[in-house]
Design a protein around this motif. Structure first.
Motif, PDB file in Angstrom:
ATOM      1  N   PHE A   1       2.015  -9.743 -11.568  1.00  0.00           N
ATOM      2  CA  PHE A   1       2.450  -8.485 -10.973  1.00  0.00           C
ATOM      3  C   PHE A   1       1.440  -7.420 -11.379  1.00  0.00           C
ATOM      4  O   PHE A   1       1.241  -7.172 -12.569  1.00  0.00           O
ATOM      5  N   GLY A   2       0.782  -6.811 -10.389  1.00  0.00           N
ATOM      6  CA  GLY A   2      -0.306  -5.910 -10.710  1.00  0.00           C
ATOM      7  C   GLY A   2      -0.233  -4.559 -10.038  1.00  0.00           C
ATOM      8  O   GLY A   2       0.570  -4.325  -9.130  1.00  0.00           O
ATOM      9  N   ILE A   3      -1.100  -3.691 -10.534  1.00  0.00           N
ATOM     10  CA  ILE A   3      -1.330  -2.390  -9.921  1.00  0.00           C
ATOM     11  C   ILE A   3      -2.811  -2.297  -9.589  1.00  0.00           C
ATOM     12  O   ILE A   3      -3.650  -2.887 -10.266  1.00  0.00           O
ATOM     13  N   VAL A   4      -3.115  -1.568  -8.517  1.00  0.00           N
ATOM     14  CA  VAL A   4      -4.486  -1.451  -8.027  1.00  0.00           C
ATOM     15  C   VAL A   4      -4.803   0.012  -7.791  1.00  0.00           C
ATOM     16  O   VAL A   4      -3.985   0.758  -7.244  1.00  0.00           O
ATOM     17  N   GLU A   5      -6.001   0.402  -8.190  1.00  0.00           N
ATOM     18  CA  GLU A   5      -6.524   1.721  -7.853  1.00  0.00           C
ATOM     19  C   GLU A   5      -7.743   1.504  -6.974  1.00  0.00           C
ATOM     20  O   GLU A   5      -8.723   0.887  -7.409  1.00  0.00           O
ATOM     21  N   ILE A   6      -7.677   1.977  -5.732  1.00  0.00           N
ATOM     22  CA  ILE A   6      -8.819   1.898  -4.826  1.00  0.00           C
ATOM     23  C   ILE A   6      -9.762   3.033  -5.228  1.00  0.00           C
ATOM     24  O   ILE A   6      -9.392   4.208  -5.176  1.00  0.00           O
TER      25      ILE A   6
ATOM     26  N   TYR B   1       0.819  -1.214   0.000  1.00  0.00           N
ATOM     27  CA  TYR B   1       0.000   0.000   0.000  1.00  0.00           C
ATOM     28  C   TYR B   1       0.854   1.266   0.000  1.00  0.00           C
ATOM     29  O   TYR B   1       0.312   2.361  -0.135  1.00  0.00           O
ATOM     30  N   GLN B   2       2.165   1.141   0.133  1.00  0.00           N
ATOM     31  CA  GLN B   2       3.043   2.302   0.190  1.00  0.00           C
ATOM     32  C   GLN B   2       3.375   2.837  -1.201  1.00  0.00           C
ATOM     33  O   GLN B   2       3.977   3.905  -1.316  1.00  0.00           O
ATOM     34  N   THR B   3       3.015   2.105  -2.253  1.00  0.00           N
ATOM     35  CA  THR B   3       3.304   2.533  -3.617  1.00  0.00           C
ATOM     36  C   THR B   3       2.086   3.231  -4.211  1.00  0.00           C
ATOM     37  O   THR B   3       0.957   3.061  -3.752  1.00  0.00           O
ATOM     38  N   ASP B   4       2.308   4.011  -5.255  1.00  0.00           N
ATOM     39  CA  ASP B   4       1.213   4.675  -5.960  1.00  0.00           C
ATOM     40  C   ASP B   4       1.420   4.459  -7.453  1.00  0.00           C
ATOM     41  O   ASP B   4       2.364   5.021  -8.016  1.00  0.00           O
ATOM     42  N   PRO B   5       0.594   3.609  -8.085  1.00  0.00           N
ATOM     43  CA  PRO B   5      -0.537   2.908  -7.502  1.00  0.00           C
ATOM     44  C   PRO B   5      -0.095   1.747  -6.601  1.00  0.00           C
ATOM     45  O   PRO B   5       1.072   1.340  -6.631  1.00  0.00           O
ATOM     46  N   VAL B   6      -1.032   1.231  -5.848  1.00  0.00           N
ATOM     47  CA  VAL B   6      -0.801   0.092  -4.964  1.00  0.00           C
ATOM     48  C   VAL B   6      -0.305  -1.089  -5.805  1.00  0.00           C
ATOM     49  O   VAL B   6      -0.804  -1.328  -6.906  1.00  0.00           O
ATOM     50  N   HIS B   7       0.693  -1.832  -5.298  1.00  0.00           N
ATOM     51  CA  HIS B   7       1.195  -3.028  -5.984  1.00  0.00           C
ATOM     52  C   HIS B   7       0.545  -4.263  -5.383  1.00  0.00           C
ATOM     53  O   HIS B   7       0.469  -4.385  -4.161  1.00  0.00           O
ATOM     54  N   LEU B   8       0.093  -5.168  -6.248  1.00  0.00           N
ATOM     55  CA  LEU B   8      -0.513  -6.436  -5.830  1.00  0.00           C
ATOM     56  C   LEU B   8       0.135  -7.544  -6.645  1.00  0.00           C
ATOM     57  O   LEU B   8       0.050  -7.549  -7.869  1.00  0.00           O
ATOM     58  N   ASP B   9       0.802  -8.479  -5.956  1.00  0.00           N
ATOM     59  CA  ASP B   9       1.436  -9.624  -6.608  1.00  0.00           C
ATOM     60  C   ASP B   9       0.678 -10.876  -6.196  1.00  0.00           C
ATOM     61  O   ASP B   9       0.496 -11.126  -5.007  1.00  0.00           O
ATOM     62  N   VAL B  10       0.219 -11.638  -7.173  1.00  0.00           N
ATOM     63  CA  VAL B  10      -0.570 -12.839  -6.917  1.00  0.00           C
ATOM     64  C   VAL B  10       0.151 -14.024  -7.550  1.00  0.00           C
ATOM     65  O   VAL B  10       0.331 -14.085  -8.752  1.00  0.00           O
ATOM     66  N   GLY B  11       0.556 -14.979  -6.707  1.00  0.00           N
ATOM     67  CA  GLY B  11       1.233 -16.162  -7.220  1.00  0.00           C
ATOM     68  C   GLY B  11       2.417 -16.530  -6.359  1.00  0.00           C
ATOM     69  O   GLY B  11       2.674 -15.905  -5.340  1.00  0.00           O
ATOM     70  N   PRO B  12       3.115 -17.569  -6.782  1.00  0.00           N
ATOM     71  CA  PRO B  12       2.972 -18.257  -8.062  1.00  0.00           C
ATOM     72  C   PRO B  12       1.746 -19.179  -8.105  1.00  0.00           C
ATOM     73  O   PRO B  12       1.330 -19.724  -7.096  1.00  0.00           O
ATOM     74  N   TRP B  13       1.194 -19.308  -9.294  1.00  0.00           N
ATOM     75  CA  TRP B  13       0.023 -20.151  -9.542  1.00  0.00           C
ATOM     76  C   TRP B  13       0.463 -21.589  -9.754  1.00  0.00           C
ATOM     77  O   TRP B  13       1.472 -21.843 -10.411  1.00  0.00           O
ATOM     78  N   ASP B  14      -0.314 -22.532  -9.233  1.00  0.00           N
ATOM     79  CA  ASP B  14       0.002 -23.953  -9.387  1.00  0.00           C
ATOM     80  C   ASP B  14      -0.495 -24.532 -10.702  1.00  0.00           C
ATOM     81  O   ASP B  14       0.082 -25.481 -11.223  1.00  0.00           O
ATOM     82  N   ASP B  15      -1.587 -23.978 -11.234  1.00  0.00           N
ATOM     83  CA  ASP B  15      -2.147 -24.534 -12.474  1.00  0.00           C
ATOM     84  C   ASP B  15      -2.858 -23.442 -13.255  1.00  0.00           C
ATOM     85  O   ASP B  15      -2.838 -22.284 -12.888  1.00  0.00           O
ATOM     86  N   GLY B  16      -3.467 -23.854 -14.353  1.00  0.00           N
ATOM     87  CA  GLY B  16      -4.184 -22.911 -15.207  1.00  0.00           C
ATOM     88  C   GLY B  16      -3.264 -22.247 -16.210  1.00  0.00           C
ATOM     89  O   GLY B  16      -2.097 -22.613 -16.360  1.00  0.00           O
ATOM     90  N   PRO B  17      -3.777 -21.227 -16.904  1.00  0.00           N
ATOM     91  CA  PRO B  17      -3.015 -20.594 -17.988  1.00  0.00           C
ATOM     92  C   PRO B  17      -1.775 -19.830 -17.526  1.00  0.00           C
ATOM     93  O   PRO B  17      -0.894 -19.553 -18.324  1.00  0.00           O
TER      94      PRO B  17
END
Length: 98
Positions: free
Chosen positions: A55-60, A32-48
């Motif tokens: 590695f993502g960015i979020v705008e509340i 939450y200290q970055t602008d925009p907010v950084h959101l990292d999801v993973g690593p993923w076990d399966d799927g595409p």
């Protein structure tokens, strides 16, 4: 699709299929200290995106709404693949109370 962020750094991703909902659990990190907010999801076990991290960015956009944009990459990456801004691929989520 639904994202459920648990306090234990596990996100549940629920996708509605014709056969019923399918849920995948995956670790996440948020800064939450970055602008925009950084959101990292993973690593993923399966799927595409198996074996990768999003590695993502979020705008509340309010207490019940946020926009997110992701780029997949090697889970050991430095996040340099993260989008610089929101593209037409960005998705807006709205909180739904059951």
């Amino acid at each position: 699709m639904t994202y459920i962020f648990d306090n234990d750094s596990i996100m549940k991703w629920v996708v509605e299929l014709e056969t019923g909902p399918d849920t995948v659990s995956v670790p996440y990190r948020v800064d939450y200290q970055t602008d925009p907010v950084h959101l990292d999801v993973g690593p993923w076990d399966d799927g595409p995106v198996a074996g990768r991290t999003l590695f993502g960015i979020v705008e509340i956009q309010g207490p019940d709404r946020f926009q997110v944009d992701f780029e997949p990459a090697d889970p050991d990456g430095d996040g340099s693949e993260r989008p610089n801004g929101f593209s037409d691929q960005a998705v807006t989520f709205v909180r739904k109370v059951n």
